[in-house]
Design a protein around this motif. Structure first.
Motif, short mmCIF file in Angstrom:
data_model
loop_
_atom_site.label_atom_id
_atom_site.label_comp_id
_atom_site.label_asym_id
_atom_site.label_seq_id
_atom_site.Cartn_x
_atom_site.Cartn_y
_atom_site.Cartn_z
N LYS A 108 17.81 9.63 -5.47
CA LYS A 108 17.48 10.67 -4.51
C LYS A 108 16.03 11.05 -4.81
N VAL A 109 15.19 11.04 -3.79
CA VAL A 109 13.76 11.22 -3.96
C VAL A 109 13.33 12.57 -3.39
N SER A 110 12.59 13.34 -4.17
CA SER A 110 12.15 14.66 -3.71
C SER A 110 10.71 14.65 -3.21
N GLU A 111 9.92 13.68 -3.66
CA GLU A 111 8.52 13.64 -3.23
C GLU A 111 8.06 12.19 -3.13
N VAL A 112 7.46 11.84 -2.00
CA VAL A 112 6.92 10.51 -1.80
C VAL A 112 5.40 10.64 -1.84
N LEU A 113 4.77 9.95 -2.78
CA LEU A 113 3.33 10.08 -2.95
C LEU A 113 2.54 9.11 -2.08
N ILE A 114 3.06 7.89 -1.92
CA ILE A 114 2.42 6.88 -1.08
C ILE A 114 3.51 6.18 -0.29
N SER A 115 3.27 5.99 0.99
CA SER A 115 4.23 5.28 1.82
C SER A 115 3.47 4.48 2.87
N GLN A 116 4.03 3.37 3.28
CA GLN A 116 3.43 2.55 4.32
C GLN A 116 4.09 2.78 5.67
N VAL A 117 5.00 3.76 5.74
CA VAL A 117 5.67 4.10 7.01
C VAL A 117 5.55 5.60 7.25
N SER A 118 5.70 5.99 8.50
CA SER A 118 5.62 7.42 8.83
C SER A 118 6.95 8.14 8.64
N ALA A 119 8.05 7.38 8.57
CA ALA A 119 9.38 7.99 8.40
C ALA A 119 9.48 8.68 7.05
N SER A 120 10.19 9.77 7.02
CA SER A 120 10.47 10.45 5.76
C SER A 120 11.38 9.59 4.90
N ILE A 121 11.30 9.77 3.59
CA ILE A 121 12.14 9.04 2.64
C ILE A 121 12.70 10.04 1.64
N ASN A 122 14.03 10.04 1.48
CA ASN A 122 14.64 10.89 0.46
C ASN A 122 15.69 10.14 -0.37
N ARG A 140 18.57 9.22 9.37
CA ARG A 140 17.54 9.30 10.42
C ARG A 140 16.64 8.08 10.47
N ALA A 141 16.38 7.45 9.31
CA ALA A 141 15.47 6.30 9.27
C ALA A 141 15.80 5.39 8.10
N THR A 142 15.55 4.10 8.31
CA THR A 142 15.74 3.09 7.27
C THR A 142 14.45 2.29 7.14
N THR A 143 14.01 2.08 5.92
CA THR A 143 12.80 1.30 5.66
C THR A 143 13.14 0.21 4.65
N LEU A 144 12.91 -1.03 5.04
CA LEU A 144 13.05 -2.15 4.10
C LEU A 144 11.74 -2.25 3.34
N ILE A 145 11.77 -1.92 2.07
CA ILE A 145 10.56 -1.99 1.23
C ILE A 145 10.31 -3.43 0.82
N ALA A 146 11.36 -4.13 0.40
CA ALA A 146 11.20 -5.52 -0.03
C ALA A 146 12.55 -6.23 -0.04
N SER A 147 12.50 -7.54 0.11
CA SER A 147 13.68 -8.38 -0.10
C SER A 147 13.20 -9.62 -0.85
N TYR A 148 14.02 -10.08 -1.79
CA TYR A 148 13.54 -11.14 -2.66
C TYR A 148 14.70 -11.81 -3.38
N GLU A 149 14.47 -13.03 -3.83
CA GLU A 149 15.40 -13.70 -4.72
C GLU A 149 15.07 -13.24 -6.13
N LYS A 150 16.11 -12.97 -6.89
CA LYS A 150 15.92 -12.45 -8.23
C LYS A 150 16.66 -13.33 -9.23
N PRO A 151 16.00 -13.73 -10.30
CA PRO A 151 16.69 -14.52 -11.33
C PRO A 151 17.83 -13.70 -11.94
#
Length: 102
Positions: A40-54, A89-100
């Motif tokens: 659960k996030v209370s403060e977002v310092l940098i984001s590449q989207v305009s949607a809020s993130i919590n 209200r909003a969904t943001t895909l930050i990254a998707s990747y294969e992980k060892p």
């Protein structure tokens, strides 16, 4: 190798979203999926989207194909419509990747 996604949400209703998580648990298990991290996030310092993130979390599957099967599962889509849609209200895909595997 496994397939993992890092997602961010703007959760509007924690109770309904918690019910969504409970309802998808057995479906997720059928596809051998699991949550890796969950914040659960209370403060977002940098984001590449305009949607809020919590909320930020990772979700992983044995393969990208299993991830696709899960997200297209008819039972999952019904649960999503009933619980996820009214609680997020909003969904943001930050990254998707294969992980060892560790």
């Amino acid at each position: 190798m496994s397939f993992e996604m890092l997602l961010a949400l703007d959760v509007a209703n924690d109770e309904i979203y918690a019910q969504y998580r409970r309802e998808i648990a057995p479906i997720l298990s059928r596809y051998h999926g699991s949550f890796g991290y969950d914040f659960k996030v209370s403060e977002v310092l940098i984001s590449q989207v305009s949607a809020s993130i919590n909320r930020v979390f990772s979700i992983r599957f044995p393969s990208e194909d299993m991830k696709n099967q899960f997200f297209h599962d008819k039972e999952y889509l019904t649960v999503k419509q009933h619980y996820f849609t009214p609680s997020v209200r909003a969904t943001t895909l930050i990254a998707s990747y294969e992980k060892p595997d560790n």
